[in-house]
Design a protein around this motif. Structure first.
Motif, short mmCIF file in Angstrom:
data_model
loop_
_atom_site.label_atom_id
_atom_site.label_comp_id
_atom_site.label_asym_id
_atom_site.label_seq_id
_atom_site.Cartn_x
_atom_site.Cartn_y
_atom_site.Cartn_z
N GLY A 442 0.80 -1.21 0.00
CA GLY A 442 0.00 0.00 0.00
C GLY A 442 0.84 1.26 0.00
O GLY A 442 2.05 1.25 -0.22
N THR A 443 0.19 2.38 0.28
CA THR A 443 0.85 3.68 0.28
C THR A 443 1.11 4.14 1.71
O THR A 443 0.51 3.64 2.67
N VAL A 444 2.01 5.12 1.85
CA VAL A 444 2.26 5.70 3.17
C VAL A 444 0.99 6.33 3.71
O VAL A 444 0.69 6.25 4.90
N VAL A 468 13.86 9.16 4.91
CA VAL A 468 15.21 9.12 4.32
C VAL A 468 15.15 8.55 2.90
O VAL A 468 15.74 9.10 1.97
N GLU A 469 14.44 7.44 2.72
CA GLU A 469 14.41 6.79 1.41
C GLU A 469 13.66 7.62 0.38
O GLU A 469 14.05 7.69 -0.79
N ALA A 470 12.57 8.28 0.79
CA ALA A 470 11.85 9.15 -0.14
C ALA A 470 12.72 10.34 -0.54
O ALA A 470 12.74 10.75 -1.71
N ALA A 471 13.45 10.91 0.42
CA ALA A 471 14.35 12.03 0.11
C ALA A 471 15.48 11.57 -0.81
O ALA A 471 15.90 12.31 -1.71
N THR A 492 2.03 11.55 0.06
CA THR A 492 2.09 10.23 0.69
C THR A 492 1.31 9.19 -0.10
O THR A 492 1.58 8.00 0.02
N ASN A 493 0.35 9.60 -0.92
CA ASN A 493 -0.36 8.65 -1.78
C ASN A 493 0.50 8.14 -2.92
O ASN A 493 0.18 7.13 -3.55
N ASN A 494 1.58 8.85 -3.23
CA ASN A 494 2.49 8.44 -4.30
C ASN A 494 3.78 7.82 -3.77
O ASN A 494 4.73 7.62 -4.52
N ILE A 495 3.83 7.56 -2.47
CA ILE A 495 4.97 6.87 -1.87
C ILE A 495 4.48 5.48 -1.47
O ILE A 495 3.73 5.32 -0.51
N LEU A 496 4.89 4.47 -2.24
CA LEU A 496 4.46 3.09 -1.99
C LEU A 496 5.45 2.39 -1.06
O LEU A 496 6.60 2.81 -0.93
N ASP A 507 4.13 7.41 -9.72
CA ASP A 507 3.25 8.36 -10.40
C ASP A 507 4.00 9.59 -10.92
O ASP A 507 4.08 10.63 -10.28
N PHE A 508 4.54 9.45 -12.15
CA PHE A 508 5.31 10.51 -12.77
C PHE A 508 4.54 11.19 -13.91
O PHE A 508 5.14 11.81 -14.79
N GLY A 509 3.20 11.11 -13.87
CA GLY A 509 2.41 11.69 -14.94
C GLY A 509 2.53 13.20 -15.06
O GLY A 509 2.39 13.77 -16.13
N LEU A 510 2.79 13.88 -13.92
CA LEU A 510 2.91 15.34 -13.94
C LEU A 510 4.36 15.81 -13.91
O LEU A 510 4.63 17.01 -13.89
N SER A 511 5.32 14.87 -13.90
CA SER A 511 6.73 15.23 -13.76
C SER A 511 7.21 16.02 -14.98
O SER A 511 6.68 15.89 -16.08
N ARG A 512 8.25 16.81 -14.76
CA ARG A 512 8.81 17.63 -15.83
C ARG A 512 10.34 17.57 -15.78
O ARG A 512 10.93 17.54 -14.69
N LEU A 513 10.95 17.53 -16.96
CA LEU A 513 12.40 17.66 -17.04
C LEU A 513 12.77 19.11 -16.78
O LEU A 513 12.06 20.03 -17.18
#
Length: 677
Positions: A442-444, A468-471, A492-496, A507-513
């Motif tokens: 599940g998610t955090v 630590v791991e998310a950072a 926290t919904n995107n941290i599995l 969930d990288f749908g909104l990510s940007r370079l």
């Protein structure tokens, strides 16, 4: 050859007389009859389309709608729909999102304040589903016990002597209180309500009846997935009573399953006059194709002349309205977007049929939840790998852009704390599907304040490991070569969490370079309320510090176990970030933290939780320049982790404070890893 030179060949054909029309076939009649029809009822005006039928003007044949989706305009000018024999007034209809806004007509008028006069509101869940735009209200009527001490319980005006009544606002339909005290109430009433009414009710500015009669949203199920494909192919969605499970699509040449085929006219009986039309159209089509081919080759040659060859794996292009600003040569920056072709993705392409079989035909029993722009299903590949398959809701331009964006970004990343991307379907597939490793725990958000919060599985040392791991994952994204990545939807919904509670950011749908020589990227704000950088929201300028702000909210969630947004809290504290800033500034950290984590009973825990709160305060600064870079946030968290371990005397708990909990080394940040399968 310049494309304009092709026009002299087209002009004579365009001047040819059009042959007389021919008798329409029955299939073609169904195709034209099922086109959207203008309809009005009272103040509502819209086009009736599948899956609905309507009474009166705008009535369409039964084969154009799905059974049970009938709209009726009554004598009062109200548009009605019936679910399980209950009348609901339809106040708005949104075909783009497949949503109705409805009001239960069997509830008393809003001026009624007595809770026992109201009743449960239920919908026909075989045909409709609740949406995340709404929440639920449960009223506890005529209770002899005092429930005011229970969380999120508010008093209601009671019209029954000898007992009190209460109400509670909650997010999930089945999120019921488990307490012996509830047995003292004569009845409970559960109703959905519009989210915008919650704050008004909690503040005392609205009555119970206003909330219940304020309406709520439902999404219809008929045609989900395939109807959009049918319309995109030029067809009209319909219903075949002889084969009710078929995805009936009426096309100009006849009936099809799912969508129209460009080659399906072969084998049809065509009259002589229609053959003349087809022959004429074919000649015109060939010349038009010739014109576009010449134009394409001409434009391509010009581009090749201007552009030198590139060794990059992906082609980046700046989407409309998203222009980088930099001190240097920002015009060289291009971002991954919808114009990126699947052919440039260095990843494995799955066959649609393989993924359909892996998920039992995308069975509802396999559904894991929502993935931003699509539904996520659990599946098992032929080689035994457990996977999560994200299925695009429909092929709108924005969702396709997010789909390709996520695939393009994930195909060039590899880190132990990022969800592993296995591949996707090709651009020629029946549906667009993304395939990831299955992350089972599940998610955090689930564990902090969601459906699994009661398990209390996340002790404080484990929460520190998660931070630590998310950072570490975000630090990797912000430093990846050749172009860093801004996640833009850190929450926290995107941290599995995997089986060992290690982090997998998803969930990288909104990510940007994000180019190294750019100070920001100008773009309309996107993200999740409660996590969006206020400076980004105010100035439309995305920076890498926007992720830092969102991560600051995550840190506050980890120490408080509270959601980022909660309309049941006081108005000034609905946003967790605002509450945290207020409490930390006033040195009232003890009023913010979750005391069940040991803040009051364990001195090392108290010290390290306070240090994380201070770090979160730095991340949540309104001015982005005042926030630390994510690499510094990661280093500080590692130091706090060591402090935690020292406070435990070097012993390993069930979830240790060890600074070595980032459980595997990641690929060099100076290279772009090849993750093609």
């Amino acid at each position: 050859m310049h494309p304009l030179y092709a026009w002299p060949f087209l002009i004579p054909l365009l001047l040819l007389p059009v042959p007389p029309s021919v008798q329409e076939s029955d299939d073609y009649f169904r195709y034209t009859s099922c086109a959207p029809a203008p309809y009005s009822c009272g103040s509502l005006q819209f086009d009736v389309d599948y899956p609905f039928s309507a009474s009166g003007v705008g009535r369409r044949p039964d084969y154009c709608s799905y059974p049970g989706y009938r709209l009726v305009c009554n004598t009062d000018g109200k548009l009605m729909i019936y679910m399980n024999s209950t009348a609901f007034q339809v106040t708005a209809i949104d075909y783009g999102n497949k949503i109705l806004v409805v009001i239960d007509q069997n509830q008393p008028q809003p001026q009624e304040t007595c809770p026992y006069l109201y009743h449960n509101t239920t919908i026909d869940e075989a045909k409709f589903m609740y949406t995340d735009r709404d929440q639920f209200l449960t009223a506890y009527v005529n209770c002899t016990a005092n429930l005011s001490s229970l969380p999120s319980i508010y008093d209601l005006v009671s019209c029954i002597s000898g007992g009190s009544s209460y109400y509670r606002l909650h997010k999930n339909k089945d999120d019921s209180l488990e307490s012996d005290l509830l047995g003292s109430c004569s009845s409970t009433i559960a109703v959905p309500y519009n989210l915008t009414m919650a704050a008004s009710l909690a503040a005392g500015n609205s009555r119970l009846g206003d909330v219940i009669r304020g309406g709520f949203t439902v999404r219809w199920k008929a045609g989900l997935g395939w109807c959009s494909d049918c319309k995109a192919s030029g067809g009209q969605c319909g219903f075949n009573s002889s084969f009710p499970s078929d995805q009936t699509c009426y096309c100009s040449y006849g009936q099809a399953i799912g969508s129209c085929s460009s080659s399906s006219s072969s084998g049809q009986k065509i009259s002589r006059k229609r053959k003349i039309i087809i022959a004429t159209s074919t000649v015109a089509g060939v010349l038009l194709v010739l014109f576009f081919v010449v134009s394409f080759l001409y434009i391509r040659k010009r581009r090749q002349y201007k552009m030198s060859s590139s060794s990059r794996l992906l082609k980046y292009t700046t989407t409309s309205g998203e222009t980088p600003r930099s001190r240097g040569s920002s015009d060289k920056f291009m971002e991954s977007g919808s114009s990126s072709s699947f052919h440039y993705l260095q990843t494995h392409h799955f066959a649609y049929e393989e993924l359909e079989a892996a998920t039992d035909g995308f069975s509802d029993a396999r559904e894991l939840g929502d993935g931003g722009f699509g539904t996520v299903y659990k599946g098992e590949l032929r080689d035994g790998r457990a996977v999560a398959v994200k299925r695009l809701y429909n092929n709108s331009w924005r969702r396709v852009e997010q789909f390709v964006n996520e695939a393009a970004i994930l195909s060039r990343l590899r880190h132990p704390n990022l969800v592993l991307f296995y591949g996707c379907t090709s651009s020629r597939s029946r549906e667009l599907l993304l395939v990831y490793e299955f992350v089972p725990n599940g998610t955090v958000a689930d564990h902090l304040h969601g459906r699994r919060a009661a398990e209390r599985a996340l002790a404080w040392p484990l929460r520190l490991d998660i931070a630590v791991e998310a950072a570490a994952a975000l630090a990797y994204l912000h430093a990846v070569e050749p172009v860093p990545v801004v996640h833009r939807d850190v929450k926290t919904n995107n941290i599995l969490l995997d089986a060992n509670f290690h982090v997998k950011v998803a969930d990288f749908g909104l990510s940007r370079l994000f180019p190294r020589d750019a100070t920001h990227v100008s773009t309309a704000p996107q993200g999740t309320p409660g996590y969006v950088d206020p400076e980004y929201h105010r100035c439309y300028q995305l920076t890498d510090k926007s992720d830092v702000y969102s991560f600051g909210v995550v840190l506050v969630e980890l120490i408080s176990s509270k959601p980022a947004v909660d309309v049941t809290r006081d108005r000034d504290e609905i946003n967790l970030a605002g509450m945290a800033i207020n409490r930390i500034q006033r040195s009232q950290v003890d009023e913010l933290v979750d005391h069940e984590l040991g803040y009051s009973s364990d001195q090392p825990t108290r010290k390290t939780m306070t240090m994380v709160a201070e770090l979160a305060f730095r991340c949540l600064q309104q001015n982005g320049e005042m926030r630390p870079p994510i690499r510094e946030v990661f280093d500080v968290l590692r130091g706090i982790q060591e402090e935690c371990r020292a406070g435990k005397g070097g012993k390993r708990d069930a979830s240790p404070c060890s600074p070595n909990t980032v459980h595997a080394p990641w690929d060099s940040m100076s290279t772009t890893p090849n993750t093609s399968q």
